[in-house]
Design a protein around this motif. Structure first.
Motif, short mmCIF file in Angstrom:
data_model
loop_
_atom_site.label_atom_id
_atom_site.label_comp_id
_atom_site.label_asym_id
_atom_site.label_seq_id
_atom_site.Cartn_x
_atom_site.Cartn_y
_atom_site.Cartn_z
N VAL B 118 41.04 -0.16 50.35
CA VAL B 118 42.41 -0.29 49.83
C VAL B 118 43.20 0.94 50.30
O VAL B 118 42.83 2.07 49.95
N CYS B 123 49.17 0.68 48.73
CA CYS B 123 48.90 0.05 47.43
C CYS B 123 49.98 0.45 46.43
O CYS B 123 50.34 1.61 46.33
N CYS B 129 45.06 -7.92 42.98
CA CYS B 129 43.75 -8.12 43.60
C CYS B 129 42.67 -8.29 42.53
O CYS B 129 41.83 -9.18 42.62
N GLU B 130 42.74 -7.42 41.54
CA GLU B 130 41.72 -7.45 40.51
C GLU B 130 41.78 -8.76 39.73
O GLU B 130 40.75 -9.33 39.38
N CYS B 133 40.15 -11.62 41.87
CA CYS B 133 38.76 -11.46 42.31
C CYS B 133 37.83 -12.28 41.43
O CYS B 133 37.84 -12.16 40.20
N VAL B 151 36.72 -5.72 43.28
CA VAL B 151 37.79 -4.76 43.55
C VAL B 151 38.24 -4.25 42.18
O VAL B 151 38.57 -5.04 41.29
N TYR B 163 42.23 1.99 43.28
CA TYR B 163 41.45 0.77 43.53
C TYR B 163 40.45 0.98 44.65
O TYR B 163 40.68 1.74 45.60
N CYS B 170 31.14 -7.49 46.70
CA CYS B 170 32.19 -8.31 47.30
C CYS B 170 31.59 -9.50 48.05
O CYS B 170 30.61 -9.36 48.80
N CYS B 176 41.64 -11.45 47.38
CA CYS B 176 42.40 -10.23 47.10
C CYS B 176 43.33 -9.90 48.26
O CYS B 176 44.46 -9.46 48.05
N VAL B 177 42.85 -10.16 49.49
CA VAL B 177 43.67 -9.87 50.66
C VAL B 177 44.93 -10.73 50.61
O VAL B 177 46.05 -10.24 50.85
N CYS B 180 47.47 -9.55 47.87
CA CYS B 180 48.08 -8.22 48.00
C CYS B 180 49.37 -8.30 48.81
O CYS B 180 49.34 -8.45 50.03
N ILE B 185 44.95 -4.20 51.54
CA ILE B 185 43.49 -4.38 51.52
C ILE B 185 42.97 -4.79 52.91
O ILE B 185 43.50 -5.69 53.55
#
Lengths: 147, 1009, 377
Positions: B118, B123, B129-130, B133, B151, B163, B170, B176-177, B180, B185
């Motif tokens: 990250v 960011c 993202c969290e 996930c 993440v 983060y 993972c 998450c990508v 964001c 990420i």
């Protein structure tokens, strides 16, 4: 004699919060960062220490529009400036005592110890206070032009 | 790895490398940085902090206070200070991969930084993202009490961009990508290699928490209601799932009966954990106290072998726990079973009593101690040193924190199990040694900055710059409306927007917009003061503007993250504009500090402090009231660890006397003193007459002495002696073979008149060393030690075990059943109760040796405290600034403490204390100047009534009354800008820059709607 | 402390005048601050250097237009350079104690002479009565000696005096005692050092018996006063409660600041309400009117009184001079003092009692007021 505010919309309390930089302001940051939601009724004043909150600021806020005042400091023993919170505690107690004796609800003024890690407590305090002040109604002072 | 970026940082011989970002490492980094050294601080985990972020509250203060480990005024938590400090470069999630040492002893260290995946610059900490996930794994922070995503933030209260993607957890699903927005990420990020060239290295890798599952029979991991200390600590934190309330994990209900089991992973030689972890008794007391406070109905029991509350003030803490109703049982549960159904627990307790029993509890906390940890051992070996027999770092007794390799120093719980206060002292001492190794520094060169443009007298013109935070803020507030609202506030000449104010480029953009607007005030509407205020002030200052012209409006944390919306944000901006409009500008300057230090006391601590200070480039005057240097060393003949105190005394004295920067004044006493940090003036009464001395700081090292016993027949028989007297007899070979009974805690740990309520810490080890020396002389000697709690903490436990193995008999006694001593000619009769037999035993001893503990010279300490404006505690020891984080500082700036005058210590601990005092002192006065705060308080002389209320409330002694001019005065060196004076002053003749009453009232009005 | 007798104990006024003149004549002090007969049929506070001018000195002046402690502060804020005896009533002495702690009075060259106080009447009423001040004092002293202080016929004691529970001299190096000294009697009490000086100059003889029954008389009076005080405050609190009560109390306040100017505890060189901090831009007043719909002008009247109350409540010694000074006749003394009473009780602080009790706003105790405050405790 009592006049009511001319506004007709539902009463939304306005709360001014004096927060010390090191603990409660940081706790408020944490409440934000961890996405703790709390009512939008609060306006934050950033100070270095709760020991620098003057009674004249608190009274002024209550007389000119605030319905509640929150003073947030470090827990006893944790003050960055050694004892500012203890001094604040005395000042607030005196102010609340005076208002109470005069029959002005002293519960518009809250003093809370909220540490940098107590984001949740900050959010809960704001929520609780907003509800309590909402139940009390608008601050007496601002409903009377001739105060 | 071939694609890894090879980057070189650090500039070689003036750089110190600190490995380990716990409290010891952070203290070392801050002390070095404050001395003006460049520091690279490396941490293996994704964030600084070590064990510390786990702890909401600490013993014995029941609060925090680690901010006091700052050398000067506390500002932020130490990890934030390390991140912010211009001299510290923090490298997290990184490990040492290779070490080379050149011929001059300099180090070239290869670090590999693992990718967080990250990008912190991109960011915005929005948390999307969290949220998306799909992975859930136990959170290692808190020993798996909670779960986390792949993440995640390493620990929950990390503020700012924290983060990190856990590559092991993972699944590379890519959600998450996608989530964001700023595209921060990159799951394919590569490790980065960093090479640091350093002249000195401090290793502070910390110890590991003992994995409770290794004691299988205690049920951890099998029974949900058996917790490790780490897991319970997390449960007690305000931010825990139960908001700090103890609950049973099996059903979420509050426990009725909590058991703490001590020494899990400690004092267990068979289990490979032969050491005492030193901290568990205290943290168990703390956890028990909090449990009791939060669940007053619950029964709380602590099962223990010995209660080792040996630190300063810890004995009182034990009394407090007893008073709170916590039950203490001297017995060790061997097995824990679960009751099916209720999931309550049964503890098999084999005590000193006759039979073992099964005792029910419904929550069990295992007081898990420290393991040295292989990571620390490998690190030490990578630098060419070896751990000691216990597996901990160890090192030479009389050169604490040094290793076998010059230039490599050790600090913290990996060196030897220790708690926060001692880890912080270790860090400060290691920093002093490392700084000395780097070479003496001159007074800090103030960075040459342009004089700030002078806007005083000009009509305020306010530029407002709003930060969009890459869409985070703009998604949550109507920025066009904000823009319009800001323009309506009088004095606003421009409203601008930037995408990301806190990045390096963003800050320059803010400065450029401000300059282009030709404004003389800046309001930055961005995030918290804590994050952005110092950054933007710094950028403006370096560009020739006064930092006081900046006012921050916290839009993000205080308004938008919590759902306050546009209205709250607009009010915050308007208030900030008013505040900026009325801002005042203090003169930016530094006050100079004398780079001379007075050390009072020429014992081990005083001499060591003098040598360390001189090694750091300061001039030292060392005052000793006796005609010779040495203090207690003069009567110390050998130590439990085999050191030779006489050799130490001769070595220290010779080096002190030979050092060109140290002036020794023997037979001298401090007669009078005035002044404050940076400019003390002391009058010394020397045999040659009075000497007046100007000095910037003072180190008090006045020592303490073995007390004289008043009980157990002392004085009635030459065969009843103190440990110190016995030590001399042993050293001179004057003890014939025979029976010896030692009695511990004589007049110690008792509140009664004439007793010393504190634990003197050294008496148990003193007894062990004398017992072992006697056995060396006469292997057949019979020795009985009558004790209350045998406090052989840390790796001293090995010598305790050895003494038992060699036949020394240890028998515990209670205060209500004390041993009785009757002199009888050449012998002494001792009667005591043997708890194993439940019967009185009579021994005819040749010697009775009394462990009496230490007492300070309370009258002399009180006199010095008065001279230098510091405090002594109720027992006559000097009081430290903070019992967690500033043990080497007295209660007034510029006054430091070293050795026994602060509290009982072993020789090596006094040396650590003295080194820490020197390191911290050099970090303040060594720089030769101290900048005046931008928010310094001042006096509106015209309306000052000289009432002195501000003087009374100032915690720093920065205010005084000028009885000639009839006004209050501020000493800007001492003012820390807390604002206490401004509140106390009824008519606001006391004000401070940045929050004058005019600013406050005008800003306040904007918040009132 | 020693008790002594004065040469002419049957007339307190004459005895006091002789004593004060003696202090000057025997060079025990250089000047004396004491109320004395003045033009207009009343008394004023005078600073006397010439013993011949002391005629008409009257420590028991029937009126108290200004607070003696304020005058002592004027005189000693900077070193007066001369030794001064200052004659103070108990309420003035208690104010002086507070002002000493606040560095407004420097004591190096001051000897405090305090007196038992039979009470005072309002200045305007007294002037209208046409009574001679000395006669009025004798009447007041006689009533007090008889056990029930009262004003001369046709007049009444000031409200503050009727609820004064500290009427006896309890502090100061020299004290003139009239309670329990019999009708028209007076005795002297002095710290040992001053007793020796007075005896040496023949101004008094030591030791002598203290006035018989003085302690009992003082305590009985104090008890009655406490009861009267509590009743007055209770009545007042019932009437003046809430926002309506507050508005009424200050409805006719003209913001002359006289209450503040005459208050011995309001020691600020310049009140914050008269300072630039409260000198607002006009825009602000207009905004308040807009926000609330209407705004009283001059603004911030109740804010001023509440802030002042916060500043002085801890040290208010209840002299009542705020009310004496109020041109609108507002019952401010009762209001301020009744509230101050509650604050002082909370902090366990009795202003004026001792120089050793620190000013409450400068200290704290870690174990006090332990709860966080505000609803939801």
């Amino acid at each position: 004699m009592a006049e009511t505010a001319p506004k007709t919309e539902a009463f939304e309390p306005r709360i001014v919060a004096f927060l010390c930089h090191w603990c409660t302001y940081t706790g408020a940051d944490l409440a934000g960062t961890t996405r703790q939601q709390y009512p939008p009724n609060i306006r934050v004043v950033h100070l270095m220490c709760s020991g620098a909150v003057d009674v004249v600021y608190v009274l002024k806020a209550l007389m000119d529009g605030a319905d509640g005042v929150l003073i947030g400091g470090c827990h006893p023993g944790d003050c960055h400036y050694e004892s500012g919170n203890y001094k604040a505690r005395r000042r607030v107690a005196i102010l609340r005592n005076i208002l109470g004796q005069l029959g002005i609800p002293e519960d518009r003024i809250w003093l809370r110890w909220i540490s940098a890690s107590e984001g949740k407590k900050f959010a809960e305090t704001v929520t609780e206070m907003t509800e309590a002040i909402r139940a009390m109604g608008p601050c007496e002072f601002k409903q009377h032009w001739d105060v | 790895m071939d694609e890894a970026l090879n980057e070189q940082t650090g500039q070689g011989s003036d750089t110190a490398l600190v490995v380990g970002g716990g409290l010891a490492g952070m203290q070392a980094a801050l002390v070095l940085a404050e001395q003006g050294r460049r520091v690279v601080l490396v941490e293996a985990r994704p964030a600084l902090g070590g064990f510390f972020p786990l702890l909401d509250n600490q013993f014995p203060t029941q609060s925090c206070g680690v901010c006091f480990m700052a050398c000067d005024t506390p500002t932020y938590c130490p990890f934030v200070q390390c991140e912010l400090h211009p001299n510290v470069e923090v490298v997290t999630f990184a490990a040492v991969e290779g070490v080379e040492r050149d011929a001059e002893g300099r180090f070239r260290v290869r670090l590999v930084e693992r990718p967080t995946c990250v990008d912190p610059d991109a960011c915005t900490d929005c948390g999307a993202c969290e949220e998306v996930c799909p992975v859930s794994v136990p959170r290692e922070f808190g020993d798996g009490l909670e779960t986390r995503k792949a993440v995640f933030r390493y620990y929950p209260k990390a503020v700012g961009k924290a983060y990190v993607v856990d590559p092991d957890a993972c699944t590379r699903c890519g959600k998450c990508v996608e989530a964001c927005d700023p595209g921060a990420i990159d799951l394919d990020a590569e490790p980065r290699e960093v090479v640091v060239e350093a002249g000195a290295v401090v290793l502070a890798p910390g110890a590991d928490a003992f994995p409770a599952s290794r004691r299988e029979e205690l049920g951890y991991g099998r029974y949900p209601n058996v917790l490790s200390a780490v897991r319970f600590e997390r449960m007690l934190a305000a931010g825990s799932p139960s908001s700090g309330r103890p609950v049973r994990p099996s059903d979420g209900r509050p426990p009725r009966s909590i058991a703490f089991v001590q020494c899990v992973g400690s004092r267990d030689a068979e289990g490979g954990q032969g050491h005492c972890s030193s901290v568990c008794c205290m943290f168990a007391l703390k956890q028990a106290l909090f449990a009791k406070e939060r669940l007053p109905e619950a029964e709380v029991t602590v099962y223990y072998m010995d209660l080792r509350t040996f630190g300063k003030g810890y004995e009182a803490y034990l009394r407090r726990a007893e008073a709170a109703g916590i039950r203490f049982v001297r017995a060790v549960p061997s097995v824990v079973r679960e009751v099916p159904g209720s999931r309550d627990l049964l503890l098999q307790v084999a005590g000193e009593g006759p039979a073992s029993a099964e005792v029910p509890h419904d929550l069990v906390v295992l007081s898990t101690g420290f393991c040295p940890g292989t990571a620390g051992q490998d690190l030490l070996r990578a630098f060419g040193a070896e751990p000691d027999a216990s597996g901990f770092g160890g090192g030479p007794e009389f050169e604490p924190c040094a290793t076998a390799v010059p230039g490599v120093y050790l600090a913290g719980a990996f060196r030897e199990p220790r708690d926060i206060p001692e880890s912080v002292l270790d860090g400060a001492r290691a920093a002093a040694l490392a700084a000395e190794r780097l070479g003496a520094a001159d007074a800090a060169e103030e960075p040459r900055l342009p004089a700030p443009a002078d806007f005083r007298g000009e009509e305020p013109r306010v530029a407002v710059v709003l930060c969009e935070c890459e869409g985070f803020n703009t998604d949550r507030a109507d920025f066009d409306a904000l823009d319009r609202a800001a323009r309506e506030v009088p004095g606003v000449v421009a409203v601008e927007r930037v995408a990301h104010a806190c990045s390096r480029a963003g800050l320059e953009e803010v400065r450029n917009r401000f300059a282009a607007a030709e404004a003389n005030r800046l309001v930055l509407g961005a995030c918290s003061h804590r994050i952005v205020e110092q950054l933007v002030r710094g950028v403006l200052r370096r560009s020739g503007f006064h930092p006081g012209l900046v006012t921050v409006a916290n839009l993000r944390e205080a308004c938008l993250e919590a759902g306050g919306g546009t209205r709250a944000a607009a009010d915050a901006v308007a208030a900030a504009v008013r505040e900026a409009w009325y801002a005042g500008f203090p003169e930016l300057r530094s006050e100079s500090l004398e780079r001379t230090v007075l050390v009072v006391g020429g014992g081990a601590a005083g001499m060591e402090a003098a040598l360390r200070l001189a090694g750091l480039g300061l001039s030292v005057h060392l005052v000793e009231k006796e005609p010779a240097l040495g203090g207690n060393l003069a009567t110390s003949r050998f130590t439990l660890r085999g050191g030779d105190p006489q050799a130490l005394r001769e070595d220290l004295a010779a080096r002190v006397e030979a050092h060109p920067a140290v002036k020794v004044h023997l037979g001298t006493r401090v007669e009078a003193a005035t002044g404050r940090l940076g400019a003390f003036r002391s009058v010394l009464q020397t045999p040659e007459g009075e000497v007046e001395l100007l000095h910037g700081a003072v180190v008090l090292a006045t020592g303490a002495r073995e007390a004289e016993p008043r009980s157990y027949g002392y004085g009635q028989s030459p065969r009843i002696v103190t440990q110190k007297e016995f030590e001399a007899l042993l050293a001179e070979g004057r003890v014939p073979e025979g029976r010896v009974v030692m009695i511990q805690c004589v007049e110690s740990r008792e509140e009664a008149e004439g007793c010393r309520p504190w634990c003197s810490r050294v008496c148990c080890t003193h007894a062990l060393k004398n017992a072992r020396r006697l056995l060396d002389l006469h292997p057949g000697a019979g020795i009985t030690v009558l004790y209350r709690d045998l406090r052989a903490y840390g790796t001293y436990e090995a010598q305790y075990r050895d003494a038992r193995d060699r036949g020394v008999v240890f028998v515990s006694y209670d205060l209500d059943r004390r041993p009785r001593v009757e002199p009888d000619g050449e012998r002494v009769r001792v009667r005591y109760i043997d708890p194993a037999l439940g019967q009185e035993v009579t021994e005819e001893a040749d010697w009775v040796v009394l462990s009496v503990g230490m007492a300070p010279d309370a009258a002399e300490n009180a006199r010095l405290a008065d001279l230098y404006g510091v405090e002594v505690d109720a027992h006559g020891f000097f009081r430290e600034k903070n019992p967690k984080a500033a043990l080497a500082d007295a209660t007034r700036p510029g006054v430091y403490l070293a050795g026994l005058c602060h509290g009982p210590k072993h020789i090596e601990e006094s040396l650590v204390h003295a080194g820490a005092a020197a390191g911290r002192c050099a970090a303040v006065v060594g720089r030769g100047a101290r900048p005046v705060s931008e928010n310094v308080s001042y006096v509106v002389e015209k309306i000052c009534s000289r009432c002195g209320v501000c003087v009374e409330v100032c915690p720093y002694g920065a205010r005084s009354l000028d009885m000639d001019e009839n006004v209050a005065r501020v000493d800007p060196v001492l003012c820390r800008a807390c604002g206490a004076c401004t509140m106390a002053c009824p008519n606001k003749a006391a004000q401070q820059y940045g929050s004058s009453p005019k600013q406050m009232l005008m800003a306040l009005d904007e918040l009132l709607g | 402390m020693k008790t002594g007798a004065l040469p002419s104990p049957s007339d307190p006024l004459a005895a006091a005048e002789a004593l004060l003149r003696g202090l000057l004549e025997h060079d025990l002090v250089d000047e004396v601050l004491v109320p004395a007969r003045a033009a207009g049929g009343t008394t004023a506070l005078g600073l006397f250097a010439d013993p011949a001018r002391l005629e008409g000195a009257n420590p028991w002046s029937p009126v108290m237009p200004v607070q003696g402690a304020r005058a002592v502060s004027n005189l000693t804020f900077t070193d007066p350079g001369r030794r001064v005896a200052v004659v103070l009533r108990p309420c003035e002495a208690r104010a002086a104690v507070e002002l000493i702690k606040l560095h407004q009075i420097r004591t190096e060259r001051v000897v405090f002479v305090t007196v038992d106080c039979p009470g005072t009447v309002e200045v305007t009423a007294f002037q209208a009565s046409g009574l001679d001040p000395a006669d009025a004092s004798r009447s007041l002293l006689a009533a007090a000696a008889a056990g029930e202080p009262a004003a001369p016929e046709g007049l009444s004691l000031r409200t503050a005096c009727t609820v004064c529970e500290h009427p006896a001299a309890a502090w100061g190096q020299i004290r003139l005692l009239t309670f329990g000294a019999g009708a028209g009697g007076v005795a002297v009490e002095a710290e040992d050092e001053w007793a020796d000086r007075l005896a040496g100059a023949g101004l008094a003889s030591f030791p002598a018996d203290p006035p018989a029954g003085r302690a009992e008389a003082v305590e009985a009076l104090a008890a009655r006063r406490r009861k009267a005080r509590d009743e007055l405050f209770e009545r007042f609190r019932a009437e003046a409660r809430g926002i309506e009560g507050l508005k009424e109390a200050f409805a006719t306040c003209i913001r002359c600041y006289n209450c503040m100017e005459n208050c011995p505890i309001c020691y600020c060189k310049q009140c914050i309400f008269k300072s630039p901090t409260f000198d607002h831009p006009g825009e602000l007043y207009a905004r308040w009117a807009e926000r609330k719909g209407a705004q009283r002008m001059p603004a911030e009247t109740v804010l001023f009184h509440l802030t002042r109350l916060n500043h002085m409540a801890t040290s208010c010694i209840g002299c009542g001079l705020c009310e004496t000074a109020c041109p609108m006749g507002l019952p401010v003394a009762t209001l301020f003092r009744s509230v101050a009473q509650g604050v002082q009780a909370m902090l366990e602080y009795e202003p004026g009692r001792s120089l050793d009790d620190p000013i409450p706003l400068t200290v704290f105790r870690e174990d006090e007021l332990q709860e966080e405050s505000g609803a939801g405790e």
